[in-house]
Write an enzyme that holds these catalytic residues in place. Structure first.
Site, PDB file in Angstrom:
ATOM      1  N   GLU A  68       0.666  -1.046  -0.135  1.00  0.00           N
ATOM      2  CA  GLU A  68      -0.257  -0.248   0.041  1.00  0.00           C
ATOM      3  C   GLU A  68       0.843   1.219   0.185  1.00  0.00           C
ATOM      4  O   GLU A  68       0.886   1.533  -0.290  1.00  0.00           O
ATOM      5  CB  GLU A  68      -1.024  -0.285   0.815  1.00  0.00           C
ATOM      6  CG  GLU A  68      -1.780   0.816   1.455  1.00  0.00           C
ATOM      7  CD  GLU A  68      -3.428   1.177   0.397  1.00  0.00           C
ATOM      8  OE1 GLU A  68      -3.161   0.662  -0.640  1.00  0.00           O
ATOM      9  OE2 GLU A  68      -3.287   2.661   0.055  1.00  0.00           O
TER      10      GLU A  68
ATOM     11  N   GLU B 145      17.441  -3.169   6.851  1.00  0.00           N
ATOM     12  CA  GLU B 145      15.988  -3.653   7.394  1.00  0.00           C
ATOM     13  C   GLU B 145      14.527  -3.035   6.518  1.00  0.00           C
ATOM     14  O   GLU B 145      14.140  -2.163   6.426  1.00  0.00           O
ATOM     15  CB  GLU B 145      15.646  -3.622   8.887  1.00  0.00           C
ATOM     16  CG  GLU B 145      15.324  -4.027  10.041  1.00  0.00           C
ATOM     17  CD  GLU B 145      15.116  -3.281  11.494  1.00  0.00           C
ATOM     18  OE1 GLU B 145      14.705  -4.653  12.244  1.00  0.00           O
ATOM     19  OE2 GLU B 145      13.970  -2.523  10.971  1.00  0.00           O
TER      20      GLU B 145
HETATM   21  P1  0O2 Z   1      13.989   2.635  15.899  1.00  0.00           P
HETATM   22  O1  0O2 Z   1      13.637   3.468  16.752  1.00  0.00           O
HETATM   23  O2  0O2 Z   1      12.619   2.233  15.170  1.00  0.00           O
HETATM   24  O3  0O2 Z   1      15.146   2.367  15.392  1.00  0.00           O
HETATM   25  P2  0O2 Z   1      19.173  -5.880  16.174  1.00  0.00           P
HETATM   26  O4  0O2 Z   1      18.030  -4.781  15.048  1.00  0.00           O
HETATM   27  O5  0O2 Z   1      18.879  -7.413  15.546  1.00  0.00           O
HETATM   28  O6  0O2 Z   1      20.343  -4.826  16.646  1.00  0.00           O
HETATM   29  P3  0O2 Z   1      17.093  -5.490  17.592  1.00  0.00           P
HETATM   30  O7  0O2 Z   1      16.328  -4.208  18.063  1.00  0.00           O
HETATM   31  O8  0O2 Z   1      16.597  -6.829  19.080  1.00  0.00           O
HETATM   32  O9  0O2 Z   1      18.228  -5.841  17.780  1.00  0.00           O
HETATM   33  O10 0O2 Z   1      15.884  -6.347  16.754  1.00  0.00           O
HETATM   34  P4  0O2 Z   1      14.595  -6.438  16.933  1.00  0.00           P
HETATM   35  O11 0O2 Z   1      13.538  -6.399  18.046  1.00  0.00           O
HETATM   36  O12 0O2 Z   1      14.163  -6.695  15.071  1.00  0.00           O
HETATM   37  O13 0O2 Z   1      14.322  -5.012  16.855  1.00  0.00           O
HETATM   38  C1  0O2 Z   1      14.635  -4.027  15.439  1.00  0.00           C
HETATM   39  C2  0O2 Z   1      13.646  -2.628  15.070  1.00  0.00           C
HETATM   40  O14 0O2 Z   1      12.221  -3.047  15.665  1.00  0.00           O
HETATM   41  C3  0O2 Z   1      13.508  -1.536  16.122  1.00  0.00           C
HETATM   42  O15 0O2 Z   1      14.659  -0.454  16.067  1.00  0.00           O
HETATM   43  C4  0O2 Z   1      12.084  -0.506  16.051  1.00  0.00           C
HETATM   44  O16 0O2 Z   1      11.949   0.164  14.720  1.00  0.00           O
HETATM   45  C5  0O2 Z   1      10.920  -2.247  15.685  1.00  0.00           C
HETATM   46  N1  0O2 Z   1      10.432  -2.937  16.996  1.00  0.00           N
HETATM   47  C6  0O2 Z   1      11.171  -3.883  17.394  1.00  0.00           C
HETATM   48  N2  0O2 Z   1      10.737  -4.023  18.688  1.00  0.00           N
HETATM   49  C7  0O2 Z   1       9.702  -2.573  18.673  1.00  0.00           C
HETATM   50  C8  0O2 Z   1       9.363  -2.520  19.961  1.00  0.00           C
HETATM   51  O17 0O2 Z   1       8.390  -3.462  20.990  1.00  0.00           O
HETATM   52  N3  0O2 Z   1       8.122  -1.119  19.472  1.00  0.00           N
HETATM   53  C9  0O2 Z   1       7.911  -0.960  18.231  1.00  0.00           C
HETATM   54  N4  0O2 Z   1       7.217   0.307  18.438  1.00  0.00           N
HETATM   55  N5  0O2 Z   1       9.045  -0.399  17.713  1.00  0.00           N
HETATM   56  C10 0O2 Z   1       9.144  -2.277  17.681  1.00  0.00           C
HETATM   57  P5  0O2 Z   1      14.928   0.551  17.085  1.00  0.00           P
HETATM   58  O18 0O2 Z   1      16.554   0.425  16.952  1.00  0.00           O
HETATM   59  O19 0O2 Z   1      14.713  -0.644  18.314  1.00  0.00           O
HETATM   60  O20 0O2 Z   1      14.177   2.023  17.078  1.00  0.00           O
END
Ligand code: 0O2
Length: 270
Positions: A41, A140
């Site tokens: 979308e 990503e």
């Molecule tokens: P931002 O500010 O969005 O960039 P890795 O990335 O593999 O080193 P991580 O962070 O545990 O390790 O990976 P994961 O859990 O796959 O999360 C990657 C991204 O997914 C996050 O980036 C968020 O964008 C999103 N995300 C993951 N969990 C949550 C959550 O509980 N709530 C929200 N709103 N977003 C989530 P960042 O760097 O954490 O943040």
């Protein structure tokens, strides 16, 4: 990563995000111009800000010079779908592509995070050409529905406001909202085919009318003006009937008329 050079360092990430947005948007265009339903979308993208890169490095205890190797989300693309079923379709499209290599997948759709977060994550290697030659960049790709995106955007703002320590009573409300999102997505899925049909026929209608108008405009250049005016009046009449099959027949007849004029003008040229 040398902090003083962050602008240069982030340039290839910026290029990767821009190129991928163009490619995914083109997929939307290709589907729509063929009258097909598109599982995508909207597409968005961003390069993580230096402030959030540093904050994440601090939180995860990653030394600055290992950031580029260890972080997979410096370049991020987000694909928003209408329905949960579309997410798997997008995943398959990405897996089949030869211009990006999937190196990791995480399914937070079927395995919701404890926060209530749902999304499908794919990490891909993507090659860009820079002044220094080609670079393989990790990107990503987050794939989620409009409803999941709404939840995640709100929750992300709250995480920021409460410095990642959201109070329990708000956490509970977010969890309730996450469950409501699951229900909403399921309800929407149950009318998916009706919504898809409606959207496809809307797009077909738009394309048909624009083809007819293009044809009429071209005829003005090559055909007798009185005849074109007659065709135009006929178009208005059929258009007002609102019958798509009638419009399709008219479009085919118009194609034949235009073809006839073109053939005449070619034989006249000879
Ligand atoms: P931002 O500010 O969005 O960039 P890795 O990335 O593999 O080193 P991580 O962070 O545990 O390790 O990976 P994961 O859990 O796959 O999360 C990657 C991204 O997914 C996050 O980036 C968020 O964008 C999103 N995300 C993951 N969990 C949550 C959550 O509980 N709530 C929200 N709103 N977003 C989530 P960042 O760097 O954490 O943040």
């Amino acid at each position: 990563m040398e902090i003083q050079l962050w602008r240069e360092i982030l340039t290839p990430y910026d290029l990767a995000v821009k190129e991928l947005i163009v490619k995914f948007e083109h997929l939307i265009y290709e589907h729509r111009s063929r009258g097909l339903y598109c599982p995508i979308e909207q597409v968005k993208g961003r390069v993580k800000s230096v402030a959030s890169i540093l904050e994440k490095a601090q939180k995860k205890n990653v030394p600055i010079d290992e950031i580029e190797n260890r972080f997979v989300d410096i370049a991020g693309v987000r694909i928003i779908c209408q329905f949960v079923e579309d997410i798997q379709k997008v995943v398959e499209i990405i897996r089949r592509r030869t211009d990006m290599e999937v190196i990791r997948e995480r399914d937070y759709i079927n395995h919701m995070k404890s926060s209530g977060y749902r999304s499908y994550h794919m990490i891909v290697n993507y090659e860009v050409q820079t002044l220094e030659g080609s670079r393989r960049i990790k990107v990503e790709i987050q794939i989620r529905t409009l409803a999941m995106n709404f939840w995640s955007t709100i929750e992300h703002s709250l995480q920021y406001k409460y410095k990642r320590n959201i109070p329990d009573h708000i956490r509970e409300k977010l969890m309730n909202a996450a469950n409501a999102i699951i229900q909403l997505d399921n309800e929407m899925s149950s009318v998916r085919s009706e919504i898809m049909d409606a959207q496809i026929s809307f797009q077909t209608h738009i394309k048909l009318v624009s083809d007819i108008l293009n044809n009429i405009q071209n005829l003005y250049r090559i055909a007798n003006k009185r005849e074109v005016l007659k065709i135009q009046d006929e178009f208005y009449r059929i258009y007002e009937l609102g019958d798509i099959e009638h419009l399709k027949r008219f479009s085919r007849e118009l194609d034949n008329i235009a073809e006839g004029y073109r053939a005449q003008s070619v034989s006249g040229d000879v």
